[in-house]
Design an enzyme around this catalytic site. Sequence first.
Site, PDB file in Angstrom:
ATOM      1  N   HIS A 144      -3.021   3.662  -2.936  1.00  0.00           N
ATOM      2  CA  HIS A 144      -2.908   3.478  -4.391  1.00  0.00           C
ATOM      3  C   HIS A 144      -2.897   4.852  -5.051  1.00  0.00           C
ATOM      4  O   HIS A 144      -3.486   5.798  -4.539  1.00  0.00           O
ATOM      5  CB  HIS A 144      -4.074   2.640  -4.917  1.00  0.00           C
ATOM      6  CG  HIS A 144      -3.967   1.185  -4.578  1.00  0.00           C
ATOM      7  ND1 HIS A 144      -4.885   0.250  -4.965  1.00  0.00           N
ATOM      8  CD2 HIS A 144      -3.028   0.498  -3.882  1.00  0.00           C
ATOM      9  CE1 HIS A 144      -4.525  -0.951  -4.530  1.00  0.00           C
ATOM     10  NE2 HIS A 144      -3.401  -0.831  -3.861  1.00  0.00           N
ATOM     11  N   CYS A 150      -5.624  -4.036  -7.250  1.00  0.00           N
ATOM     12  CA  CYS A 150      -6.580  -4.914  -6.579  1.00  0.00           C
ATOM     13  C   CYS A 150      -7.469  -5.561  -7.626  1.00  0.00           C
ATOM     14  O   CYS A 150      -8.199  -4.883  -8.318  1.00  0.00           O
ATOM     15  CB  CYS A 150      -7.435  -4.144  -5.586  1.00  0.00           C
ATOM     16  SG  CYS A 150      -8.729  -5.174  -4.862  1.00  0.00           S
ATOM     17  N   ASN A 190      -0.208   0.019  -6.800  1.00  0.00           N
ATOM     18  CA  ASN A 190       0.272   0.456  -5.497  1.00  0.00           C
ATOM     19  C   ASN A 190       1.231   1.621  -5.659  1.00  0.00           C
ATOM     20  O   ASN A 190       1.874   1.775  -6.694  1.00  0.00           O
ATOM     21  CB  ASN A 190       1.043  -0.684  -4.832  1.00  0.00           C
ATOM     22  CG  ASN A 190       0.154  -1.861  -4.517  1.00  0.00           C
ATOM     23  OD1 ASN A 190      -0.796  -1.734  -3.761  1.00  0.00           O
ATOM     24  ND2 ASN A 190       0.458  -3.012  -5.104  1.00  0.00           N
TER      25      ASN A 190
END
Length: 305
Positions: free
Chosen positions: A208, A239, A248
Amino acid sequence: MGTNVELFEVSLRDGLQNEKKVISTDDKLRHLEALLEAGLKDIEVTSFVRPSRIPQLADAAELCARLPKRDDVRFWGLVPNRKGMERALDAGLDHLCTVVSASDTHNRKNLNRTSRETLAANREIFQTVRAEGGQARAYLSTAFGCPYEGDVPPERVGELAGELYQAGAHFVALGDTIGSGSPELMQRVLSEVYAAGVPAEALAVHVHDTQGTALLNVYTAYQLDVRRFDGSVAGVGGCPYAPGAAGNLASERIVHLFEQMGVETGVDLRGLANAGSQLATLLGKTSGGPSALIAQLKGLHVRSA
Ligand code: MG
């Protein structure tokens, strides 16, 4: 090992589950077509969690029933437990992903059990998937830091990665859940993971970009023999269980990096930028983000959705 890398596309699962907007099954299939057109061969398409928990992915069974028949492509589904695995197998998927967190607190918040309890349950999933002739991929989350516990000892990450591999996972994907990784930490974590007996061929890295170091971490992992990388077109997703986690790393950025290095990905950057632009539009985002930037840089014409 060869110099080629493989991209694992997570926009349809990890990406969409963290977007407020729910997109239709038809639109997901259109996005999937764009990903296939770009040449992607490993695509995570959905998750078999309770539909009430992640409404964005509540159409898992319908989506799987309508997947195109492609022998050269692996469609993956995430399963949180045995029940999810049964639903995924019933839906015709035999490439399944599981999740264990390297830190107990994150694992408890996510799955209500300790990391090792989840790992023990995963073993049964890996064995069933193997018996079905499929493949299993174990995400090891919080491998570079936990939103609740902070630092996670690389030795513990190594141990758990080794146990997941011994338990039958074909692949272990090291997840930088909150984007706290650095090149130095990547080196320490990989050193422990290799020492625990996980071969580079079985490893993937899922980063990330919270601190803008994601691409550096990919580059570092590549220098240390990792050849599989997770990406999400247009950088969508994050998340939901890790407060503050950024999206991401965009697949476009990964492919662009490897193109600059002369490393083959098998993915067409123009096609990927089209897919990213299409998804950003479907989600109501005002710009294609990394897709638009990279397209501009490369002088590519990108279709809008
Ligand atoms: Mg992610």
